[in-house]
Write a protein that holds these residues in place. Structure first.
Motif, PDB file in Angstrom:
ATOM      1  N   HIS A  58      -6.289   4.303   1.090  1.00 49.01           N
ATOM      2  CA  HIS A  58      -6.059   2.963   0.831  1.00 49.01           C
ATOM      3  C   HIS A  58      -6.229   2.016   1.740  1.00 49.01           C
ATOM      4  CE1 HIS A  58      -5.102   3.259  -3.505  1.00 49.01           C
ATOM      5  NE2 HIS A  58      -3.825   4.235  -3.232  1.00 49.01           N
ATOM      6  N   PRO A  85      -7.923  -2.471  -4.818  1.00 45.02           N
ATOM      7  CA  PRO A  85      -7.777  -1.616  -5.618  1.00 45.02           C
ATOM      8  C   PRO A  85      -7.672  -2.098  -7.001  1.00 45.02           C
ATOM      9  CG  PRO A  85      -6.184  -1.499  -4.026  1.00 45.02           C
ATOM     10  CD  PRO A  85      -6.786  -2.768  -3.593  1.00 45.02           C
ATOM     11  N   LEU A  92       0.799  -1.184  -0.108  1.00 51.00           N
ATOM     12  CA  LEU A  92      -0.014   0.008   0.269  1.00 51.00           C
ATOM     13  C   LEU A  92       0.965   1.325   0.075  1.00 51.00           C
ATOM     14  CD1 LEU A  92      -2.756  -0.681   2.452  1.00 51.00           C
ATOM     15  CD2 LEU A  92      -2.929  -0.832   0.053  1.00 51.00           C
TER      16      LEU A  92
END
Length: 224
Positions: free
Chosen positions: A212, A222, A4
Motif C-alpha cells: 500500500h 486504493p 494504511l
C-alpha cells in the motif's frame, strides 16, 4: 499512514490471507518441534547422569522447558522466512483487490526470493543482537528495539514491494527518497512484532502495508 495500517490489518485478517498464515505457521511449528526434539536428544546423548535417576529426570525436564521457551522466541523470525516464500502471492492479492486498474507486479524468481528472506532473517538477528546488548544501557533498550527493527523492516519490506515494479537499484533509490515514510511504516510493523502471539501476523502485515505504501508513493489510490 494510520489509515494504511488499519486497511492492512483488516486485509491480513480477511479470508484470502488466512490460508497463507496457517501454512506458514504450520511449517514453522513443525520445524521448531524437530529442532526441539533434536536438542532433547543431543543433551540426553552428551550428558549421561543416568546413575542418578532423580538428577537425570530433573535435568531432562529443565532442558525441555528451556528449549521450549527459547524456541518460542524464534517463532516470529522463522515465520518471517517462510512467509517470504508467499510474499509475491500476498502482494498479488493486495494489488488485485485494491489496484485492479494498475499493471500487475512481476513475481520474484524463487531463488532470489529465498535468498532475500535469508538475508532479511540475518539482518533481523544481527539487529536484535545489537539491541540485546543495548539492553544493558538503561533508558535506551526499548527505544533501540523499535529503532533497529523499524529501520530494518521498513527497508527490506518496502524494497520487496517496489522490486515487483522496478529494478533493485531503483527500489533502493525510491526507498531512500521516501525514507521517513518507510521508517514510520517499519516502526508500525515493529510495534506489532513486539506483541507476543500477535507478532505472528507481522510478516504478512508488513508485506501488505508496504504494498500500500509503495502504491501511495506512486500516486495510486486504493479502490473502494
Amino acid at each position: 499512514m494510520l489509515s494504511l495500517a488499519m486497511r492492512s490489518i483488516a486485509q491480513v485478517l480477511s479470508q484470502p490471507f488466512r490460508a497463507i498464515l496457517w501454512k506458514s505457521l504450520g511449517i514453522t511449528i513443525a520445524l521448531l518441534v524437530v529442532i526441539w526434539l533434536a536438542i532433547e536428544w543431543a543433551v540426553t546423548y552428551l550428558v549421561d547422569i543416568s546413575a542418578y535417576p532423580w538428577a537425570d529426570t530433573a535435568f531432562s525436564v529443565v532442558t525441555g522447558i528451556g528449549a521450549f521457551i527459547g524456541l518460542g522466541f524464534l517463532i516470529a523470525p522463522v515465520a518471517t522466512v517462510f512467509v517470504a516464500l508467499y510474499q509475491d502471492e500476498i502482494a498479488e492479492k493486495v494489488e488485485r483487490a485494491d489496484y485492479r486498474e494498475d499493471p500487475p507486479g512481476r513475481p520474484m524468481p524463487l531463488i532470489p526470493s529465498v535468498l532475500l528472506s535469508v538475508k532479511f532473517l540475518g539482518i533481523v538477528i544481527l539487529g536484535n543482537i545489537i539491541a540485546l546488548f543495548l539492553l544493558l544501557i538503561p533508558g535506551v533498550n526499548v527505544v533501540a528495539f523499535f529503532l533497529v527493527n523499524g529501520y530494518l523492516i521498513g527497508r527490506e519490506y518496502f524494497e520487496f514491494a517496489a522490486m515487483r515494479f522496478m529494478t533493485p537499484a531503483d527500489a533502493k533509490r525510491l526507498r531512500k527518497a521516501h525514507g521517513a515514510e518507510v521508517f514510520v511504516a517499519g516502526l508500525i510493523v515493529a510495534c506489532v512484532l513486539a506483541i507476543p502471539i500477535v507478532n505472528l501476523l507481522a510478516p504478512i502485515f508488513g508485506t501488505v502495508l508496504m504494498v500500500h505504501l509503495q502504491k501511495r508513493i506512486s500516486g495510486r489510490i486504493p479502490l473502494r
